[in-house]
Motif scaffolding. Sequence first.
Motif, mmCIF file in Angstrom:
data_model
loop_
_atom_site.group_PDB
_atom_site.id
_atom_site.type_symbol
_atom_site.label_atom_id
_atom_site.label_comp_id
_atom_site.label_asym_id
_atom_site.label_seq_id
_atom_site.Cartn_x
_atom_site.Cartn_y
_atom_site.Cartn_z
ATOM 1 N N MET A 1 -4.206 43.433 51.008
ATOM 2 C CA MET A 1 -5.646 42.747 50.130
ATOM 3 C C MET A 1 -5.026 41.947 48.892
ATOM 4 N N ALA A 2 -5.661 40.876 48.615
ATOM 5 C CA ALA A 2 -4.982 39.935 47.593
ATOM 6 C C ALA A 2 -5.060 40.638 46.291
ATOM 7 N N LYS A 3 -4.164 40.316 45.294
ATOM 8 C CA LYS A 3 -4.242 40.683 44.126
ATOM 9 C C LYS A 3 -4.642 39.735 43.181
ATOM 10 N N ASN A 4 -5.503 39.869 42.209
ATOM 11 C CA ASN A 4 -5.978 38.987 41.322
ATOM 12 C C ASN A 4 -5.567 39.573 39.747
ATOM 13 N N LEU A 5 -5.437 38.138 39.205
ATOM 14 C CA LEU A 5 -4.980 38.223 37.583
ATOM 15 C C LEU A 5 -5.757 37.393 36.921
ATOM 16 N N ILE A 6 -6.192 37.478 35.699
ATOM 17 C CA ILE A 6 -6.959 36.813 34.787
ATOM 18 C C ILE A 6 -6.113 36.610 33.478
ATOM 19 N N ILE A 7 -5.453 35.392 33.346
ATOM 20 C CA ILE A 7 -5.014 35.079 32.041
ATOM 21 C C ILE A 7 -5.617 34.124 31.228
ATOM 22 N N TYR A 8 -5.935 34.728 29.960
ATOM 23 C CA TYR A 8 -7.006 34.054 29.152
ATOM 24 C C TYR A 8 -6.754 34.382 27.391
ATOM 25 N N ASN A 88 -3.987 35.110 43.569
ATOM 26 C CA ASN A 88 -4.761 34.562 42.742
ATOM 27 C C ASN A 88 -4.950 34.579 41.278
ATOM 28 N N ILE A 89 -4.899 33.705 40.620
ATOM 29 C CA ILE A 89 -4.816 33.634 38.924
ATOM 30 C C ILE A 89 -5.780 32.963 38.515
ATOM 31 N N PHE A 90 -6.599 33.317 37.627
ATOM 32 C CA PHE A 90 -7.524 32.644 37.254
ATOM 33 C C PHE A 90 -7.009 32.409 35.559
ATOM 34 N N VAL A 91 -7.227 31.189 35.081
ATOM 35 C CA VAL A 91 -6.884 30.840 33.865
ATOM 36 C C VAL A 91 -7.969 30.202 33.164
ATOM 37 N N CYS A 92 -8.292 31.151 32.179
ATOM 38 C CA CYS A 92 -9.518 31.027 31.580
ATOM 39 C C CYS A 92 -9.171 30.695 29.848
ATOM 40 N N GLY A 93 -10.141 29.793 29.138
ATOM 41 C CA GLY A 93 -10.282 29.697 27.681
ATOM 42 C C GLY A 93 -11.188 28.668 27.536
ATOM 43 N N PRO A 94 -11.252 28.376 26.306
ATOM 44 C CA PRO A 94 -12.004 27.389 25.637
ATOM 45 C C PRO A 94 -11.418 26.047 25.844
ATOM 46 N N GLU A 160 -23.551 35.413 34.305
ATOM 47 C CA GLU A 160 -22.591 36.303 35.237
ATOM 48 C C GLU A 160 -22.644 36.009 36.502
ATOM 49 N N SER A 161 -24.077 35.544 37.159
ATOM 50 C CA SER A 161 -24.470 35.476 38.522
ATOM 51 C C SER A 161 -23.535 34.218 38.770
ATOM 52 N N THR A 162 -23.553 33.160 38.103
ATOM 53 C CA THR A 162 -22.672 31.934 38.460
ATOM 54 C C THR A 162 -21.182 32.041 38.533
ATOM 55 N N VAL A 163 -20.836 32.841 37.475
ATOM 56 C CA VAL A 163 -19.330 32.985 37.561
ATOM 57 C C VAL A 163 -18.697 33.967 38.602
ATOM 58 N N ALA A 164 -19.642 34.927 38.955
ATOM 59 C CA ALA A 164 -19.210 35.866 39.967
ATOM 60 C C ALA A 164 -19.372 35.203 41.389
ATOM 61 N N ALA A 165 -20.241 34.387 41.554
ATOM 62 C CA ALA A 165 -20.337 33.593 42.622
ATOM 63 C C ALA A 165 -19.170 32.800 42.857
ATOM 64 N N TRP A 166 -18.841 32.136 41.784
ATOM 65 C CA TRP A 166 -17.667 31.198 41.950
ATOM 66 C C TRP A 166 -16.380 31.942 41.967
ATOM 67 N N ALA A 167 -16.075 33.081 41.400
ATOM 68 C CA ALA A 167 -14.933 33.934 41.576
ATOM 69 C C ALA A 167 -15.025 34.202 42.962
ATOM 70 N N LYS A 168 -15.954 34.788 43.532
ATOM 71 C CA LYS A 168 -15.786 35.389 44.805
ATOM 72 C C LYS A 168 -15.544 34.341 45.908
ATOM 73 N N LYS A 169 -15.899 32.979 45.739
ATOM 74 C CA LYS A 169 -15.749 31.755 46.518
ATOM 75 C C LYS A 169 -14.255 31.678 46.418
ATOM 76 N N CYS A 170 -13.721 31.664 45.088
ATOM 77 C CA CYS A 170 -12.440 31.310 45.128
ATOM 78 C C CYS A 170 -11.471 32.222 45.855
ATOM 79 N N VAL A 171 -11.615 33.461 45.603
ATOM 80 C CA VAL A 171 -10.744 34.666 46.237
ATOM 81 C C VAL A 171 -11.144 34.826 47.898
ATOM 82 N N GLY A 172 -12.347 34.298 48.090
ATOM 83 C CA GLY A 172 -12.814 34.718 49.692
ATOM 84 C C GLY A 172 -12.283 33.797 50.414
#
Length: 172
Positions: A1-8, A88-94, A160-172
């Motif tokens: 199973m893929a492991k995910n990380l968020i750097i923000y 999978n690494i999500f890089v998040c920021g302003p 939340e719904s937009t971000v969650a759908a995008w994140a699922k698509k990224c790792v799916g």
Amino acid sequence: MAKNLIIYYSRRGQNYFGGSIRDIKKGNTEYCVEFIQNAVGADTFQIETVREYSKDYTTCTEEAQAETRSGERPELKKYLDSIADYDNIFVCGPCWWGTFPCAVLGQLERLDWTGKNVFALMTHEGSGLGHSESDLKKICKGADVGRGLAVRGSDAQGSESTVAAWAKKCVG
């Protein structure tokens, strides 16, 4: 199973919301990080600078612009040494001056990105993703940089719904 990380990085306090400055207790990016985490499960690494940015929004934007122009990499309170355990690494920021805050870029430059999937999420008030994706492609050598997501900061709390759908698509 893929492991995910968020750097923000996320800014609390004074923020710009469609023409006015408001004081917020939780940063816009922080909301999005929680939404990603709830959607796909992920560890998080929060970037915090040793020298804090000004609490005054306008002064903070001036500090951020000076860093961007000079290429400065502010010292962080702690550094992430490895992302070897993650797929999978999500890089998040302003979006500050068209890209991530320099503190985020400085952290990213220290890591080995070979074989990783990387996704940008930017909170903004009109600049979208800026050139963050092209910056990630330059910094994250050996990674596959996927399609990012821009979330208007003033809408972050309700995204939340937009971000969650995008994140699922990224790792799916």
